[in-house]
Design an enzyme around this catalytic site. Structure first.
Site, PDB file in Angstrom:
ATOM      1  CD  GLU A 285    -137.561  19.432 -84.359  1.00 31.99           C
ATOM      2  OE1 GLU A 285    -138.493  20.269 -84.412  1.00 31.99           O
ATOM      3  OE2 GLU A 285    -136.389  19.712 -84.591  1.00 31.99           O
ATOM      4  NE  ARG A 329    -153.411  23.178 -76.738  1.00 36.71           N
ATOM      5  CZ  ARG A 329    -154.300  22.413 -77.316  1.00 36.71           C
ATOM      6  NH1 ARG A 329    -155.202  21.760 -76.587  1.00 36.71           N
ATOM      7  NH2 ARG A 329    -154.330  22.281 -78.622  1.00 36.71           N
ATOM      8  CB  CYS A 362    -161.571  38.303 -63.653  1.00 35.53           C
ATOM      9  SG  CYS A 362    -161.714  38.292 -61.863  1.00 35.53           S
ATOM     10  CD  GLU A 363    -160.247  37.622 -69.138  1.00 39.28           C
ATOM     11  OE1 GLU A 363    -161.046  37.892 -70.058  1.00 39.28           O
ATOM     12  OE2 GLU A 363    -159.365  38.400 -68.741  1.00 39.28           O
ATOM     13  CE1 TYR A 391    -146.843  23.120 -77.299  1.00 39.97           C
ATOM     14  CE2 TYR A 391    -147.995  21.112 -77.908  1.00 39.97           C
ATOM     15  CZ  TYR A 391    -146.951  22.000 -78.091  1.00 39.97           C
ATOM     16  OH  TYR A 391    -146.021  21.778 -79.072  1.00 39.97           O
TER      17      TYR A 391
END
Length: 439
Positions: A285, A329, A362-363, A391
């Site tokens: 998979e 990620r 805002c990080e 992803y």
């Protein structure tokens, strides 16, 4: 085993194409190359079938569940691995028969299972004892013999990857543990209930650059199949060794080539099964290794500033018009990527500087730290991030109420097609309800 050399086969945008796409569709923008994706699937299928003719490749649609890409994977001979009703609905909407899909999930809800059965799911990967009992209750009449059940096993393999991408160790939320006897009890229960037990599944983790964990997982699932034949009188028809083959996000990543990887897995499983009388279909998979390098993300530089840094003296931040909401990620896993400038203002060489590419949220939102980019990088330049086909779009959010990017497919004939449009403002507000007394 000596691995074949890894060639740089990554899809990337030319300067002219990047300029055209940015002008037509805006940035940030996901771009996937159709022909590249098809060739990745063909290469993987060819490698697996060359090693073992009774083989099956499933696209792990969690990596990229864009409807067009799911359809392409099916056209190229993949079955589709879905981990939710939503992913299954995408596959069905893409024209994939339910019988060509497999349902995963460690906490499937009853209505998800009912929906899967009603739509002819190929097989359901049972993950817990409660699920076995639900299947016994729901699978009646013709559906009971038609719907295959596969047991997910926790083989007790702890792979060398990020902790949040490890799934095959004994201490995991996934599957039936082999070591504590749960896997055998699950096998016995399925046989007792008369469910159509098809075989076993294990998935030890994602982004595996060292194939030892996959080799070990393949050996353990094959040994378990032998044990179940001897102790339970059950002969497995299907063994799935999961996905997990890593990709070269940066030059420091050196994954095994597809051919060597498939050959290693097959040789391990077959050597373990030798003389057992078990001759299963072997499944894999892959998700990331099929679609990751077929996609890039295109950003535009907005702000460049240099600030004091205790760590490096001075740090240059390059802010782009995306960030955490279109690629979480780096924040989740500390993931690294290859970042390149496209469409420079001039063709002259001005050397390289090391910068931190940041987003606009805002990080801290440090997308790509310690990234080499041209020293003359300027506001308005375009940069592309390689290997974002997996992803990224599936994990995108509307954090800070930013629209999720569009996805453009570069067709095999060179034309361009929107396969997922950018969120509109109306769509972003559609879920909100303002009570009448607040109006």
């Amino acid at each position: 085993m000596i691995s074949s050399p890894i060639l740089d086969t990554r899809f990337r945008l030319s300067e002219s194409l990047a300029l055209e796409l940015a002008k037509t569709y805006g940035t940030p923008l996901y771009v996937v190359d159709e022909q590249h994706f098809r060739e990745r699937i063909r290469g993987y299928l060819s490698a697996f079938r060359a090693a073992y003719d009774r083989s099956e490749i499933s696209l792990a649609s969690k990596a990229n569940s864009t409807m067009a890409l799911v359809k392409i994977a099916y056209q190229e001979g993949c079955t589709i691995d879905v981990a939710s009703e939503g992913e299954f609905r995408v596959a069905l909407a893409a024209g994939v028969p339910g019988s060509k899909c497999h349902l995963h999930g460690n906490n499937k809800q009853r209505d998800e299972i009912e929906f899967a059965i009603a739509n002819g799911i190929g097989h359901i990967v049972a993950d817990c004892f409660e699920e076995i009992e639900i299947l016994d209750e729901l699978l009646q009449g013709e559906q009971r013999s038609k719907t295959k059940v596969v047991l997910r096993l926790a083989p007790g393999v702890d792979p060398h990857t990020h902790a949040k991408m490890s799934t095959g160790q004994a201490d995991t939320k996934f599957g039936f543990n082999i070591v504590d006897g749960a896997a055998e009890k699950a096998t016995a229960r399925c046989l007792e209930l008369g469910l159509n037990l098809y075989g076993f599944h294990c998935h030890v983790g994602s982004q595996l650059l060292d194939p030892e964990a996959q080799r070990s997982g393949g050996e353990l699932i094959a040994r378990f199949a032998i044990d179940m034949k001897q102790r339970q009188g059950y002969r497995a028809e299907y063994l799935n060794v999961g996905g997990g083959l890593g990709v070269a996000y940066t030059s420091n990543d050196q994954p095994m080539g597809m051919e060597d990887y498939c050959r290693l897995i097959v040789q391990t499983v077959l050597a373990t099964l030798e003389g057992s009388g078990i001759d299963p279909v072997l499944g894999q998979e892959p998700g990331r290794s099929l679609v990751a390098e077929s996609g890039v993300t295109l950003y535009r530089v907005g702000v460049i500033k240099t600030v004091p840094s205790q760590a490096v003296g001075l740090r240059t931040y390059v802010a782009v018009d995306g960030g955490l909401s279109d690629n979480p990620r780096p924040a989740l896993y500390g993931s690294k990527y290859t970042v390149e400038r496209v469409a420079p203002r001039n063709s002259g060489s001005s050397g390289v500087q090391t910068v931190t590419v940041s987003g606009k949220h805002c990080e801290t939102d440090k997308l790509f730290e310690d990234t080499p980019l041209p020293a003359d990088l300027a506001v308005g330049d375009l940069i592309q991030v390689l290997f974002t086909g997996a992803y990224n779009s599936t994990m995108a959010s509307n954090y800070n109420r930013y629209p999720r990017p569009a996805t453009v497919l570069i067709r095999s004939d060179g034309t361009k097609a929107i396969i997922q449009r950018r969120d509109s403002w109306d769509e972003m507000l559609a879920r909100d309800i303002l009570p009448d007394d607040l109006g």
